[in-house]
Design an enzyme around this catalytic site. Structure first.
Site, PDB file in Angstrom:
ATOM      1  N   GLY A 140       0.820  -1.208   0.000  1.00  0.00           N
ATOM      2  CA  GLY A 140       0.000   0.000   0.000  1.00  0.00           C
ATOM      3  C   GLY A 140       0.849   1.252   0.000  1.00  0.00           C
ATOM      4  N   GLY A 197       0.180   5.718   5.047  1.00  0.00           N
ATOM      5  CA  GLY A 197       0.930   4.843   5.931  1.00  0.00           C
ATOM      6  C   GLY A 197       2.096   4.158   5.236  1.00  0.00           C
ATOM      7  N   GLU A 246     -18.548  17.289   3.519  1.00  0.00           N
ATOM      8  CA  GLU A 246     -17.756  18.076   2.572  1.00  0.00           C
ATOM      9  C   GLU A 246     -18.324  17.957   1.162  1.00  0.00           C
ATOM     10  OE1 GLU A 246     -13.703  16.741   3.558  1.00  0.00           O
ATOM     11  OE2 GLU A 246     -13.528  18.550   4.783  1.00  0.00           O
ATOM     12  N   ASP A 290      -5.663   2.463   8.212  1.00  0.00           N
ATOM     13  CA  ASP A 290      -7.057   2.029   8.187  1.00  0.00           C
ATOM     14  C   ASP A 290      -7.203   0.523   8.365  1.00  0.00           C
ATOM     15  OD1 ASP A 290      -7.407   4.652   7.510  1.00  0.00           O
ATOM     16  OD2 ASP A 290      -8.216   4.289   5.513  1.00  0.00           O
ATOM     17  N   ALA A 308      -5.360  10.345   7.628  1.00  0.00           N
ATOM     18  CA  ALA A 308      -3.938  10.372   7.342  1.00  0.00           C
ATOM     19  C   ALA A 308      -3.042  10.441   8.587  1.00  0.00           C
ATOM     20  CB  ALA A 308      -3.628  11.526   6.385  1.00  0.00           C
TER      21      ALA A 308
END
Lengths: 421, 421
Positions: free
Chosen positions: A10, A14, A169, A299, A314
């Site tokens: 990933g 992270g 948002e 996550d 984040a």
């Protein structure tokens, strides 16, 4: 040091941070991602609402790793992991590891609600954002050539499900797109036929924040014309009609789903203990209990010792990446591992022009002050100087001219008119 | 005036200009395009080579027409035209017109060469450019995980067919992407395995320009490492092997086709007299001979009185649009129509950093001077201040840092590894 082989799965906040922190320490490092770019997810909703170019919230992983000669990058999908054999199966073959940093992130989750997965629009990755942009812009084009008012209203009703930061948002940005831009672009349409609704199953928006801020967000959204419905539990959606508990069915062609995420499939199928949302249970050192050579962060991880789910954002992923890197180095040196402590940097959500809510420690901000904090924080966190510059200019442009300049229908959906009725 | 209904097909340079020029004169104007954006085609190759964001060479048609209240826009595909009945058939229903301005542009043409249409990559619209970008970037990712050197070389051999301006500009930009960026992004690859070839069937590049400039372009490209092959007639391509007359078959997974265009299908199937490349034959007034209420402009038109094909470029389309608008007004007023005269603004082609060729009247420029002219002309012509600003910044960034920042694989092709072998 040892030359131990570390695979990082990933290239999100992270994984990227882990790669950087572990670089230069004598390891053989391999970073895997199915995309060749790192994505700045917090601004995806601005891509979806035609405010930012998709390319400005993404940056080539190889560009980000140029200074780190000891990190190799592999663009491939990880299909499975055999923890016992320390092997990873990817679309590009098998790999072995001595240490694994699993930063596989989260994916959309629709809780098996009938029709939601098939007919609603998620907002989790870059392709989602572009599909959504095309759908929103296409809805107005389609309405402009639809003579039947009932069909037109269904095509111009936008329902956002989920009152977390992304939903809030998105709702704010969408009303601004409509009021500042679409209204001028489509003089032939009657804007009384256009509606934006935000549905939240719980009794307040932004459940991760202070109730005062939840209420401030609700008021700010309603001032913008968003219809906010709390305690609205969605039952099903067939692409045309949305069923919500206790109220009349709603005719709409546009349902945007921001109400659930869970750990990525890879993590859920790992065969280890799981916390809520399929996140892998990790010890206070961020290791898997049975496989101390595997660190799970961001996550994907549920740190058991904290006793609650950390927000999927984040700063959490970055803090955990730093910590995992430190612990891997300590492990190699035979030192005691350190427990992870989460330092909450606060929460932010923007509602639109001059309007946001922010919570930093015990301080609460709303309105223009919160909005300025939001702007500065996001510009600073956005990766890459060119992206920062481009996004800053886009925001300045938008602010000065009340514009959303990226409103082109392109990519993903060949012809938006084919997508729904 | 009359309130006559004028339909304009195509929102390219010609159609957009016609709409603007006819606006404010009492007509009922409708502009149709299958996209909701106007595309700045001359910079497509920079999108394909990761130098520019796709969104920066496109602009919303509705945004461009905001000042023109009398112009309506319809996003739809025109499927056919019944000239006798003055009717247009679109994906969104039928329309009638009193006057028609046909500015439907050109499309890719592969001359029925076996396999070219199926396996080569065109560069004619925005989606083509993004597909090509993904393919180019994906080719390097794929090579980095391909152990077999023969397969790797085939995957890293890029062949551009067609030595016109698009082919020359593409070849130059591609070598710069490779030399300045990919070489640093992929330290694991041997760049002796990477090749860029430009094939042209005629005996020189840029046949529309002075032979001295053709030669200058050839030399400049070869200096950059492009293998230029003139008088190379392509026979067929099966996705793996390209057959060229008189030379050994070439193994390559990447064939970029810029060797042919013709008028769009709509124009070719109009049932009128045609010039070369399926362009509709028009009188000196730009009207169809049998249907004086129909004006054809730009790439779609062959003005019989000039006796040769005009280049398919923006200035031609814009001049013809201006002229068609004037003649429609004169027709309405019962005045004599004026003959179209083409004023050649010159030709430009850029080869890369500090290198271009330009021909303006009898003046010829090469090198840095021509490159500066190219830059200024393209910035001035690009539509929309925000796009100008963003493109200028991208160019400055690229120039200073030897970078091509938009190198993300995203949209169009879900996984580039699936696209070829």
């Amino acid at each position: 040091m040892s030359g131990a082989r570390i695979v990082i799965v990933g290239a999100g906040f992270g994984g990227l941070q882990a790669a950087r922190k572990l670089s230069g320490r004598g390891f053989e490092l391999l970073l895997i991602d199915r995309h060749n770019y790192h994505l700045f997810q917090p601004l995806l909703y601005q891509v979806a609402t035609a405010g930012l170019e998709p390319e400005h919230v993404a940056k080539s992983v190889r560009a980000l790793l140029r200074e780190h000669d000891d990190v190799r990058f592999l663009m491939a999908e990880v299909e499975g992991i055999n923890l016992a054999a320390r092997r990873i199966f990817t679309t590009s073959g098998e790999l072995e590891f001595d240490y694994l940093v699993l930063a596989a992130g989260a994916e959309n989750q629709t809780f098996s609600l009938p029709g939601i997965e098939a007919h609603s629009l998620p907002l989790k990755d870059l392709d989602d954002a572009v599909v959504l942009r095309n759908r929103l812009l296409g809805a107005f084009e389609r309405a402009s050539r639809t003579p039947d008012p009932v069909q037109r209203r269904a095509g111009l009703h936008f329902i956002i499900i989920g009152g977390g930061a992304t939903g809030v948002e998105m709702a704010g940005a969408l009303t601004e797109l409509i009021e500042h831009v679409m209204r001028r672009d489509f003089p032939e349409l009657d804007f009384d036929e256009v509606g934006v609704s935000l549905l939240e199953a719980r009794d307040r928006l932004l459940p991760g924040m202070d109730p005062d801020l939840s209420e401030a967000a609700r008021v700010a959204l309603e001032d913008k014309g968003v219809r906010v419905r709390l305690e609205a539990r969605v039952l099903s959606y067939d692409g045309k009609t949305l069923d919500v508990e206790g109220i009349d069915p709603i005719r709409t062609n546009n349902v945007i789903w921001t109400a659930g995420v869970r750990a990525s499939r890879l993590v859920r199928e790992l065969g280890v203990e799981h916390g809520p949302a399929g996140r892998a249970m990790v010890r206070q050192t961020l290791q898997l209990a049975v496989h101390p050579e595997v660190f799970v962060i961001g996550d994907a991880a549920y740190p058991e010792h904290i006793g609650k789910s950390l927000p999927m954002m984040a700063p959490v992923a970055i803090q955990m990446a730093d910590h995992a890197a430190v612990n891997i180095v300590r492990l190699e040196r035979g030192q005691t591992l350190l427990p992870f402590k989460f330092s909450d940097p606060g929460r932010l959500a923007t509602i639109g022009r001059n309007a946001a809510v922010a919570q930093i420690g015990r301080l609460k901000f709303t309105g223009f002050g919160a909005w300025l904090i939001w702007l500065v924080v996001h510009l600073l966190r956005l990766i890459g100087f060119r992206n920062k510059l481009m996004v800053f200019l886009s925001w300045a442009w938008e602010y000065i001219f009340y514009d959303r300049a990226v409103r082109i229908i392109h990519g993903e959906t060949p012809h938006p008119e084919q997508s729904s009725g």
